[in-house]
Design a protein around this motif. Sequence first.
Motif, PDB file in Angstrom:
ATOM      1  N   ARG A   6     -91.195  -6.515-117.521  1.00  0.00           N
ATOM      2  CA  ARG A   6     -90.335  -7.699-117.483  1.00  0.00           C
ATOM      3  C   ARG A   6     -91.133  -8.960-117.826  1.00  0.00           C
ATOM      4  O   ARG A   6     -90.864 -10.045-117.313  1.00  0.00           O
TER       5      ARG A   6
ATOM      6  N   LYS B  18     -91.756 -12.012-119.827  1.00  0.00           N
ATOM      7  CA  LYS B  18     -90.814 -12.791-120.619  1.00  0.00           C
ATOM      8  C   LYS B  18     -91.458 -14.038-121.195  1.00  0.00           C
ATOM      9  O   LYS B  18     -92.625 -14.323-120.976  1.00  0.00           O
TER      10      LYS B  18
ATOM     11  N   CYS C 261     -85.070  -3.712-124.637  1.00  0.00           N
ATOM     12  CA  CYS C 261     -85.952  -4.866-124.542  1.00  0.00           C
ATOM     13  C   CYS C 261     -86.721  -5.055-125.851  1.00  0.00           C
ATOM     14  O   CYS C 261     -86.876  -4.119-126.645  1.00  0.00           O
TER      15      CYS C 261
ATOM     16  N   GLY D 241     -90.521  -8.185-122.348  1.00  0.00           N
ATOM     17  CA  GLY D 241     -89.444  -7.933-121.401  1.00  0.00           C
ATOM     18  C   GLY D 241     -88.157  -8.663-121.690  1.00  0.00           C
ATOM     19  O   GLY D 241     -87.167  -8.511-120.956  1.00  0.00           O
ATOM     20  N   GLU D 242     -88.116  -9.445-122.764  1.00  0.00           N
ATOM     21  CA  GLU D 242     -86.883 -10.141-123.127  1.00  0.00           C
ATOM     22  C   GLU D 242     -85.836  -9.138-123.628  1.00  0.00           C
ATOM     23  O   GLU D 242     -86.170  -8.116-124.218  1.00  0.00           O
ATOM     24  N   ASP D 243     -84.564  -9.448-123.401  1.00  0.00           N
ATOM     25  CA  ASP D 243     -83.477  -8.607-123.869  1.00  0.00           C
ATOM     26  C   ASP D 243     -83.276  -8.806-125.372  1.00  0.00           C
ATOM     27  O   ASP D 243     -83.188  -9.938-125.850  1.00  0.00           O
TER      28      ASP D 243
ATOM     29  N   GLU E 227     -94.103  -8.590-114.055  1.00  0.00           N
ATOM     30  CA  GLU E 227     -93.708  -9.784-114.799  1.00  0.00           C
ATOM     31  C   GLU E 227     -94.880 -10.475-115.486  1.00  0.00           C
ATOM     32  O   GLU E 227     -94.678 -11.449-116.200  1.00  0.00           O
TER      33      GLU E 227
END
Length: 345
Positions: free
Chosen positions: A69, A71, A116, A89-91, A27
Amino acid sequence: MLTHGVTLKQLNTFAIDARASHVVRVETEAQMMENWRQAQRRQVPVMLLGSGSNVLFLENYCGTILLNRIKGITVQETAEAWHLHIGAGEDWHELVSNTLADGMPGLENLALIPGCVGSAPIQNIGAYGVEFESRCEYVEVLDLASGEKIRLSKADCRFGYRESIFKHQYRDNYAIVAVGLMLSKTWLPVLTYGDLARLDPATATPAQVFDTVCHMRRTKLPDPRVTGNAGSFFKNPVISAAAAETLLKAYPGAPHYTQPDGQVKLAAGWLIDQCSLKGFRLGEAAVHDKQALVLINRGSASGRDMVALARHVRHQVADKFAIWLEPEVRFIGSRGEVNAVETLS
């Protein structure tokens, strides 16, 4: 969080039940570097993975997979545009939906593309007349060996059709950690393809474009949460003007799009469909019955099953049209990415 010998079935949209030695969710950039270096010390392969929406695992992966991931989204507004800095890592679809809801249009043609944000520049994703390149300002990559972070301008990224520098110079030992997008406040609808052409350019709204794109994708493409697939399996081939002229004499109704350099892009799905392959099956691997460009896992297909199907499709098209389709999907072997074209030869 570290998991040993974990199945990758829920981590790739083909739902291939391969396994990896280790899977780590990262992360932060520091976590990514530390886990990459641990893998180097153990002398095992390491691979970065987003949502697994454009990969085909051919077999078990004998190394560490790092799930990116990272973000976070920040927005800077000027008189002319919104400038977004987005964690890798954002969708992607959530980004498209949320920017539109926040009054920042410009990504609506790219709605419902799975994956992503960090994967978008690798493939230079595109749909319905818009490519990632047209909205990109920069891409930030992390040199995992040195810890240096590099910001590449749009020109530095060397974007092409499903092509970028991230497939080459910045593929190994680098991680995309963020992208910068610019959304112009002078919004112009792109209504080139499909049902979008029915909209009136003078009155069309970003929401209408978004809804139309979502409707087209939902009615024509299988949901990877239900049926394993990676969307378009093959690239749309680009051929010379002379070759296109010959083909169009035999097939005057063939979809074709003249490119700025004079070459002509064909619709790979149409070529496959002309070979009567919609719904064709090889065991649990099949050509989708509504969109021939999509290959699906009907439930328990292996990566090798999908390769056998893709090879059959590719050879059928070559036999009929003398055009060799190239995979858009990345093929992953036991130690990393392998040459997809060679695998299908």
